[in-house]
Design a protein around this motif. Structure first.
Motif, PDB file in Angstrom:
ATOM      1  N   GLY A   1      36.403  67.097  21.071  1.00 32.87           N
ATOM      2  CA  GLY A   1      35.472  67.010  22.175  1.00 32.87           C
ATOM      3  C   GLY A   1      34.040  66.996  21.672  1.00 32.87           C
ATOM      4  O   GLY A   1      33.728  67.580  20.635  1.00 32.87           O
ATOM      5  N   GLU A   2      33.177  66.321  22.410  1.00 32.37           N
ATOM      6  CA  GLU A   2      31.756  66.307  22.076  1.00 32.37           C
ATOM      7  C   GLU A   2      31.062  67.466  22.812  1.00 32.37           C
ATOM      8  O   GLU A   2      31.304  67.670  24.007  1.00 32.37           O
ATOM      9  N   PRO A   3      30.202  68.219  22.111  1.00 28.77           N
ATOM     10  CA  PRO A   3      29.584  69.389  22.732  1.00 28.77           C
ATOM     11  C   PRO A   3      28.864  69.105  24.045  1.00 28.77           C
ATOM     12  O   PRO A   3      28.973  69.899  24.990  1.00 28.77           O
ATOM     13  N   GLU A   4      28.120  68.007  24.117  1.00 28.18           N
ATOM     14  CA  GLU A   4      27.407  67.716  25.361  1.00 28.18           C
ATOM     15  C   GLU A   4      28.254  66.911  26.335  1.00 28.18           C
ATOM     16  O   GLU A   4      28.415  67.297  27.503  1.00 28.18           O
ATOM     17  N   GLU A   5      28.818  65.809  25.881  1.00 27.23           N
ATOM     18  CA  GLU A   5      29.493  64.890  26.791  1.00 27.23           C
ATOM     19  C   GLU A   5      30.783  65.465  27.364  1.00 27.23           C
ATOM     20  O   GLU A   5      31.115  65.198  28.529  1.00 27.23           O
ATOM     21  N   ASP A   6      31.516  66.239  26.588  1.00 32.69           N
ATOM     22  CA  ASP A   6      32.793  66.778  27.054  1.00 32.69           C
ATOM     23  C   ASP A   6      32.676  68.240  27.513  1.00 32.69           C
ATOM     24  O   ASP A   6      32.967  68.549  28.662  1.00 32.69           O
ATOM     25  N   ILE A   7      32.239  69.119  26.620  1.00 31.26           N
ATOM     26  CA  ILE A   7      32.150  70.533  26.985  1.00 31.26           C
ATOM     27  C   ILE A   7      30.990  70.746  27.958  1.00 31.26           C
ATOM     28  O   ILE A   7      31.129  71.447  28.966  1.00 31.26           O
ATOM     29  N   GLY A   8      29.864  70.132  27.662  1.00 32.02           N
ATOM     30  CA  GLY A   8      28.697  70.293  28.524  1.00 32.02           C
ATOM     31  C   GLY A   8      28.915  69.784  29.934  1.00 32.02           C
ATOM     32  O   GLY A   8      28.511  70.426  30.910  1.00 32.02           O
ATOM     33  N   ARG A   9      29.570  68.640  30.060  1.00 27.15           N
ATOM     34  CA  ARG A   9      29.811  68.085  31.395  1.00 27.15           C
ATOM     35  C   ARG A   9      30.788  68.953  32.178  1.00 27.15           C
ATOM     36  O   ARG A   9      30.674  69.080  33.404  1.00 27.15           O
ATOM     37  N   THR A  10      31.746  69.557  31.491  1.00 26.84           N
ATOM     38  CA  THR A  10      32.648  70.489  32.168  1.00 26.84           C
ATOM     39  C   THR A  10      31.883  71.708  32.659  1.00 26.84           C
ATOM     40  O   THR A  10      32.117  72.199  33.774  1.00 26.84           O
ATOM     41  N   ALA A  11      30.963  72.196  31.838  1.00 25.04           N
ATOM     42  CA  ALA A  11      30.137  73.339  32.246  1.00 25.04           C
ATOM     43  C   ALA A  11      29.267  72.973  33.448  1.00 25.04           C
ATOM     44  O   ALA A  11      29.084  73.794  34.359  1.00 25.04           O
ATOM     45  N   VAL A  12      28.735  71.761  33.468  1.00 21.60           N
ATOM     46  CA  VAL A  12      27.952  71.303  34.624  1.00 21.60           C
ATOM     47  C   VAL A  12      28.815  71.332  35.883  1.00 21.60           C
ATOM     48  O   VAL A  12      28.384  71.806  36.937  1.00 21.60           O
ATOM     49  N   PHE A  13      30.033  70.853  35.772  1.00 18.32           N
ATOM     50  CA  PHE A  13      30.954  70.875  36.915  1.00 18.32           C
ATOM     51  C   PHE A  13      31.178  72.306  37.402  1.00 18.32           C
ATOM     52  O   PHE A  13      31.076  72.589  38.600  1.00 18.32           O
ATOM     53  N   LEU A  14      31.446  73.228  36.468  1.00 20.70           N
ATOM     54  CA  LEU A  14      31.710  74.624  36.857  1.00 20.70           C
ATOM     55  C   LEU A  14      30.461  75.318  37.394  1.00 20.70           C
ATOM     56  O   LEU A  14      30.565  76.304  38.120  1.00 20.70           O
ATOM     57  N   ALA A  15      29.283  74.822  37.030  1.00 23.59           N
ATOM     58  CA  ALA A  15      28.031  75.411  37.513  1.00 23.59           C
ATOM     59  C   ALA A  15      27.561  74.802  38.822  1.00 23.59           C
ATOM     60  O   ALA A  15      26.646  75.331  39.449  1.00 23.59           O
ATOM     61  N   SER A  16      28.180  73.720  39.244  1.00 23.48           N
ATOM     62  CA  SER A  16      27.728  72.995  40.426  1.00 23.48           C
ATOM     63  C   SER A  16      28.568  73.368  41.647  1.00 23.48           C
ATOM     64  O   SER A  16      29.601  74.038  41.546  1.00 23.48           O
ATOM     65  N   GLU A  17      28.137  72.873  42.796  1.00 24.64           N
ATOM     66  CA  GLU A  17      28.875  73.132  44.035  1.00 24.64           C
ATOM     67  C   GLU A  17      30.229  72.418  44.051  1.00 24.64           C
ATOM     68  O   GLU A  17      31.087  72.756  44.862  1.00 24.64           O
ATOM     69  N   ASP A  18      30.446  71.484  43.131  1.00 28.00           N
ATOM     70  CA  ASP A  18      31.736  70.793  43.065  1.00 28.00           C
ATOM     71  C   ASP A  18      32.882  71.742  42.742  1.00 28.00           C
ATOM     72  O   ASP A  18      34.046  71.430  43.018  1.00 28.00           O
ATOM     73  N   SER A  19      32.572  72.883  42.132  1.00 29.53           N
ATOM     74  CA  SER A  19      33.618  73.844  41.736  1.00 29.53           C
ATOM     75  C   SER A  19      33.641  75.080  42.626  1.00 29.53           C
ATOM     76  O   SER A  19      34.197  76.109  42.229  1.00 29.53           O
ATOM     77  N   ASP A  20      33.077  74.982  43.812  1.00 29.17           N
ATOM     78  CA  ASP A  20      32.934  76.173  44.665  1.00 29.17           C
ATOM     79  C   ASP A  20      34.268  76.825  45.033  1.00 29.17           C
ATOM     80  O   ASP A  20      34.287  78.013  45.380  1.00 29.17           O
ATOM     81  N   TYR A  21      35.372  76.092  44.976  1.00 32.43           N
ATOM     82  CA  TYR A  21      36.669  76.676  45.346  1.00 32.43           C
ATOM     83  C   TYR A  21      37.545  76.931  44.114  1.00 32.43           C
ATOM     84  O   TYR A  21      38.763  77.004  44.200  1.00 32.43           O
ATOM     85  N   ILE A  22      36.900  77.073  42.954  1.00 27.17           N
ATOM     86  CA  ILE A  22      37.617  77.370  41.711  1.00 27.17           C
ATOM     87  C   ILE A  22      37.047  78.653  41.124  1.00 27.17           C
ATOM     88  O   ILE A  22      35.842  78.750  40.895  1.00 27.17           O
ATOM     89  N   THR A  23      37.890  79.643  40.891  1.00 32.73           N
ATOM     90  CA  THR A  23      37.434  80.870  40.241  1.00 32.73           C
ATOM     91  C   THR A  23      38.586  81.558  39.520  1.00 32.73           C
ATOM     92  O   THR A  23      39.753  81.393  39.895  1.00 32.73           O
ATOM     93  N   GLY A  24      38.251  82.277  38.456  1.00 33.25           N
ATOM     94  CA  GLY A  24      39.252  82.998  37.676  1.00 33.25           C
ATOM     95  C   GLY A  24      40.123  82.129  36.799  1.00 33.25           C
ATOM     96  O   GLY A  24      41.151  82.585  36.297  1.00 33.25           O
ATOM     97  N   GLN A  25      39.687  80.884  36.557  1.00 34.32           N
ATOM     98  CA  GLN A  25      40.536  79.929  35.847  1.00 34.32           C
ATOM     99  C   GLN A  25      40.079  79.699  34.410  1.00 34.32           C
ATOM    100  O   GLN A  25      38.889  79.749  34.106  1.00 34.32           O
TER     101      GLN A  25
END
Length: 249
Positions: free
Chosen positions: A213-237
């Motif tokens: 994985g690439e630190p920004e494109e793969d891991i970073g984009r996943t972190a953006v998803f988890l930090a955004s409202e797109d992940s509002d119904y995901i927790t403890g995962q």
């Protein structure tokens, strides 16, 4: 600009995965505070962040709880709030279980587990105000029990444990708490690939997607998803960002 005007703290952000997350979030509009002990690389990351938004840099030893308290207070004083905490920093040494020492455990827990716990606990009042997001880091070393990773695996699984507790306790407050378990092309992995090309190639062949994985494109984009409202119904995962290497449920 999915994180426009959000305020984030990312530990271990001078390089590697932390840098990738800091840049990915800055490009989505977040004000990112970089926390690290490497001043030279930290300043470089801050320059990159500031090309997109306004950031801060703290060169601190986060094994000390008072340093974490200082950072949180300074960030809130500067930006007026705190929306996102990314607990990425962690150091450890490898050894067989029978050769693992107390010093190795102390290093792993003092740089990984306790800073994660302290950032979570001290940031909670601010995160409750913003219905914020916490992103912690797990590892396949803990999930699979990787040989020679006793102290690291123990700390990472302890982080998974408190993440699940926080998800249950803080869910009513609207705070999401999740984990990323990555495999990424970090400077350390790059160096290892040069010194041990056969072992490196064997690792790549064990990844279904056949790449790191690439630190920004793969891991970073996943972190953006988890930090955004797109992940509002995901927790403890635990989100496996590892090319399919480990499948868990």
């Amino acid at each position: 600009m999915r994180l426009k005007d959000k305020v984030a703290i990312v530990t271990g952000a001078a390089g590697g995965i932390g840098r990738g997350i800091a840049l990915a979030m800055a490009k989505e509009g977040a004000h990112v505070t970089i926390v690290d002990i490497n001043e030279e690389n930290g300043k470089k990351t801050l320059e990159e962040v500031n090309a997109h938004t306004e950031g801060l840099l703290f060169i601190r030893d986060i094994s000390k709880r008072e340093s974490i308290e200082e950072i949180i207070q300074a960030v809130v004083s500067k930006f007026g709030k705190l929306d996102i905490v990314v607990n990425n920093a962690h150091a450890s040494r490898q050894a067989l279980l029978v050769e693992t020492t107390q010093e190795m455990f102390d290093l792993s827990f003092n740089t990984g587990f306790y800073p994660t716990f302290n950032f979570m606990q001290l940031a909670y009042p601010e995160l409750k105000k913003t219905k914020g997001k916490v992103i912690n880091f797990a590892s396949g070393a803990g999930i699979n029990g990787q040989p020679t990773q006793t102290s690291y695996a123990a700390a990472k699984e302890a982080i998974r444990g408190i993440t699940r507790v926080a998800a249950n306790e803080w869910g009513p407050d609207g705070i999401n708490v999740n984990l990323i378990a990555p495999i990424a092309r970090t400077p350390g992995v790059e160096a290892w690939s040069q010194s041990s090309p056969e072992l490196y190639e064997r690792m790549i062949q064990g990844i279904p997607l056949r790449r790191l994985g690439e630190p920004e494109e793969d891991i970073g984009r996943t972190a953006v998803f988890l930090a955004s409202e797109d992940s509002d119904y995901i927790t403890g995962q635990t989100i496996m960002v590892d090319g399919g290497s480990i499948k868990i449920y």
